[in-house]
Enzyme design. Structure first.
Site, short mmCIF file in Angstrom:
data_model
loop_
_atom_site.label_atom_id
_atom_site.label_comp_id
_atom_site.label_asym_id
_atom_site.label_seq_id
_atom_site.Cartn_x
_atom_site.Cartn_y
_atom_site.Cartn_z
N SER A 1 0.84 -1.21 0.00
CA SER A 1 0.00 0.00 0.00
C SER A 1 0.87 1.25 0.00
O SER A 1 0.60 2.21 -0.74
CB SER A 1 -0.93 0.00 1.22
N HIS B 1 -2.87 6.50 3.77
CA HIS B 1 -3.08 5.07 3.90
C HIS B 1 -4.36 4.76 4.69
O HIS B 1 -5.15 3.91 4.30
CB HIS B 1 -1.88 4.42 4.59
#
Length: 193
Positions: free
Chosen positions: A17, A43
């Protein structure tokens, strides 16, 4: 329609990610020293606006790290924010996490005069970092306590989300003479705090 998934092990999802976030930020220049915080906010929210709307007072990150290493405690306005703080690491330096929102004395005082959690924190007599992700009223009260000389926080993270007094409360914190990290505008939340 065939759906293609990335073959990523569960333990590597966070790493992947952050790679995606870095790729999508491209040439966007972040203030040195703030990159990990900005990327963590992106995130947790999947919202790249944080690359633009997160504001840091001068040396806020360095001051926060020094305060934590010197035993500062963290006060939050929600149990969700409280649960997201690594208490084990904080305790290594002598710090603790506090959230007074469910305390009976706070509820009684708040019912009588509208605020209480931040007053209880200010009366603790400890080095404090505030992580506010929900309540603009908490930011307003922190500003008042600072102006009254009753509080000198090590850092205020001001990221409440919403519509009523959210923008204004964040601007007040940015005017106070204290270190801050603020998400300008309406966006934020306990997960971001």
């Amino acid at each position: 329609m065939k759906v293609e998934l990335e073959n990523v092990k569960p333990m590597d999802i966070e790493k992947r990610s952050f790679e995606i976030i870095t790729e999508e930020l491209g040439d966007k220049k972040l203030v040195p020293g703030t990159e990990l915080i900005v990327k963590r906010c992106i995130h947790t929210s999947a919202d790249f606006d944080y690359a633009e709307n997160l504001c840091f007072s001068e040396n806020a990150v360095e001051k926060a790290i020094a305060a934590i290493k010197d035993g500062a405690c963290i006060v939050t306005d929600t149990h969700m924010a409280e649960s997201g703080i690594n208490k084990r690491v904080l305790s290594r330096y002598g710090g603790e996490v506090f959230c007074f929102i469910s305390d009976e004395d706070v509820a009684a005082t708040a019912k009588a005069n509208g605020t209480a959690s931040m007053d209880k924190a200010a009366a603790m007599g400890k080095k404090l970092i505030f992580a506010i992700g929900n309540a603009p009223t908490a930011l307003v009260r922190l500003y008042e306590l600072i102006e009254e000389g009753k509080l000198d926080p090590e850092l205020i993270i001001g990221v409440p989300v919403g519509f009523v007094n959210v923008v204004q409360s964040k601007e007040l914190i940015m005017q106070a003479d204290v270190p801050y990290i603020v998400a300008r505008g309406r966006k934020g939340g306990s997960n971001v705090a």
